[in-house]
Scaffold this active site. Structure first.
Site, PDB file in Angstrom:
ATOM      1  N   HIS A  43       0.863  -1.181   0.000  1.00 56.58           N
ATOM      2  CA  HIS A  43       0.000   0.000   0.000  1.00 56.58           C
ATOM      3  C   HIS A  43       0.905   1.240   0.000  1.00 56.58           C
ATOM      4  O   HIS A  43       1.197   1.787   1.067  1.00 56.58           O
ATOM      5  CB  HIS A  43      -0.901  -0.027   1.244  1.00 56.58           C
ATOM      6  CG  HIS A  43      -1.984   0.994   1.254  1.00 56.58           C
ATOM      7  ND1 HIS A  43      -3.184   0.787   1.899  1.00 56.58           N
ATOM      8  CD2 HIS A  43      -2.065   2.225   0.708  1.00 56.58           C
ATOM      9  CE1 HIS A  43      -3.943   1.860   1.747  1.00 56.58           C
ATOM     10  NE2 HIS A  43      -3.279   2.745   1.041  1.00 56.58           N
ATOM     11  N   GLU A  70      -2.553  -1.727  -3.365  1.00 60.68           N
ATOM     12  CA  GLU A  70      -3.753  -1.023  -2.932  1.00 60.68           C
ATOM     13  C   GLU A  70      -3.417   0.440  -2.686  1.00 60.68           C
ATOM     14  O   GLU A  70      -2.278   0.802  -2.374  1.00 60.68           O
ATOM     15  CB  GLU A  70      -4.344  -1.673  -1.672  1.00 60.68           C
ATOM     16  CG  GLU A  70      -3.349  -1.834  -0.547  1.00 60.68           C
ATOM     17  CD  GLU A  70      -3.915  -2.552   0.662  1.00 60.68           C
ATOM     18  OE1 GLU A  70      -4.612  -3.553   0.502  1.00 60.68           O
ATOM     19  OE2 GLU A  70      -3.634  -2.078   1.779  1.00 60.68           O
ATOM     20  N   HIS A 190      -8.372  -6.627   6.598  1.00 61.28           N
ATOM     21  CA  HIS A 190      -8.182  -5.674   7.697  1.00 61.28           C
ATOM     22  C   HIS A 190      -8.507  -6.325   9.031  1.00 61.28           C
ATOM     23  O   HIS A 190      -9.604  -6.811   9.250  1.00 61.28           O
ATOM     24  CB  HIS A 190      -9.005  -4.386   7.548  1.00 61.28           C
ATOM     25  CG  HIS A 190      -8.170  -3.172   7.896  1.00 61.28           C
ATOM     26  ND1 HIS A 190      -7.855  -2.866   9.189  1.00 61.28           N
ATOM     27  CD2 HIS A 190      -7.545  -2.272   7.126  1.00 61.28           C
ATOM     28  CE1 HIS A 190      -7.077  -1.797   9.186  1.00 61.28           C
ATOM     29  NE2 HIS A 190      -6.855  -1.417   7.949  1.00 61.28           N
TER      30      HIS A 190
HETATM   31  N1  PXP Z   1      -6.887  -4.290   3.081  1.00 63.51           N
HETATM   32  C1  PXP Z   1      -6.694  -2.961   3.002  1.00 63.51           C
HETATM   33  C2  PXP Z   1      -7.471  -2.191   1.994  1.00 63.51           C
HETATM   34  C3  PXP Z   1      -5.778  -2.308   3.836  1.00 63.51           C
HETATM   35  O1  PXP Z   1      -5.596  -0.974   3.766  1.00 63.51           O
HETATM   36  C4  PXP Z   1      -5.046  -3.074   4.773  1.00 63.51           C
HETATM   37  C5  PXP Z   1      -4.031  -2.401   5.641  1.00 63.51           C
HETATM   38  O2  PXP Z   1      -2.989  -1.906   4.866  1.00 63.51           O
HETATM   39  C6  PXP Z   1      -5.286  -4.464   4.810  1.00 63.51           C
HETATM   40  C7  PXP Z   1      -6.212  -5.045   3.970  1.00 63.51           C
HETATM   41  C8  PXP Z   1      -4.558  -5.350   5.775  1.00 63.51           C
HETATM   42  O3  PXP Z   1      -4.943  -5.034   7.082  1.00 63.51           O
HETATM   43  P1  PXP Z   1      -4.119  -5.591   8.325  1.00 63.51           P
HETATM   44  O4  PXP Z   1      -2.765  -4.964   8.260  1.00 63.51           O
HETATM   45  O5  PXP Z   1      -4.928  -5.185   9.519  1.00 63.51           O
HETATM   46  O6  PXP Z   1      -4.037  -7.090   8.155  1.00 63.51           O
END
Ligand code: PXP
Length: 238
Positions: A43, A70, A190
């Protein structure tokens, strides 16, 4: 089998803390693949506080599994992904400087904006995904905008899971059923972790891919990366 994409943002955060190249992000990404990850997620944020733009280019050259980028679709982000051409681009509605993603798109009000961007992504031969809350209407309008997949924001699921798993998962099951009827793919991510992942997947076994970063990297401090990835893969068994 649901795919596990490992989000390596936190590895870049650790590296950036000292200014050198330890840990080596590219080596960690390749090791994740060797240990069983089905893909790598990054990201790149505008302030480059973890993943930098040149990490994205370098990763593209060395990865052998699926690469998912992302981010908020600013002009800079879109230029980057069209040049790098990952397998998948996930659009998130984050403002610059936001700590982490904490809500999905309003696909109704942002319909035209998203449609134009999705057209560009499709024309480049890249699969698209849109980050949404567990809300059937948002899924419906994401499909209307032309996305290939949606990614369900699982933050609220993770938060409520400890108190009441059945209640926590209920809106996700309804939205996931709608996504399946719409004929588009389904991702989730997430705050997924070793406690809440298997329950999510056994209730919604048609999830194509989960992307997991924070908890996975934290677990790796205790278990090591190899054992951690094996443990998350185990949770994905239905
Ligand atoms: N999906 C998105 C869109 C995210 O922004 C993130 C965090 O960067 C994640 C998934 C992964 O989340 P986590 O780090 O809590 O596993």
């Amino acid at each position: 089998m649901t795919k596990l994409s490992v989000n390596i943002n936190k590895v870049a955060t650790l590296r950036n803390a000292r200014g050198g190249n330890m840990p080596d992000l590219l080596q960690v990404a390749k090791d994740c693949e060797a240990f069983g990850a089905d893909g790598i997620t990054v990201h790149p944020r505008p302030d480059e506080r973890h993943i930098r733009r040149n990490d994205v280019t370098a990763l593209r050259a060395v990865l052998s599994t699926e690469f998912n980028i992302e981010g908020y679709p600013s002009k800079e982000f879109i230029d980057l992904v069209l040049r790098v051409k990952p397998h998948q681009v996930t659009l998130v509605p984050d403002k610059p400087g936001q700590l982490t993603s904490n809500h999905g798109w309003d696909t109704v009000t942002e319909q035209e904006f998203l449609r134009d961007i999705l057209n560009d992504i499709r024309a480049a031969g890249i699969r698209s995904s849109i980050f949404i809350d567990a809300d059937e209407r948002m899924a419906e309008f994401a499909a209307k905008a032309g996305t290939d997949r949606v990614e369900l924001y699982t933050g609220p699921y993770a938060e409520h899971y400890a108190k009441n798993p059945e209640e926590a998962i209920a809106p996700y099951i309804e939205t996931a059923k709608r996504v399946r009827r719409l004929g588009i793919g389904l991702n989730a991510g997430h705050d997924l972790n070793l406690n809440n992942l298997n329950y999510f997947i056994t209730n919604i076994p048609w999830v194509d891919e989960v992307s997991i970063g924070h908890a996975l990297i934290c677990d790796a401090l205790y278990l090591g990366l190899k054992e951690t990835i094996a443990a998350y893969k185990e949770c994905l068994k239905k």
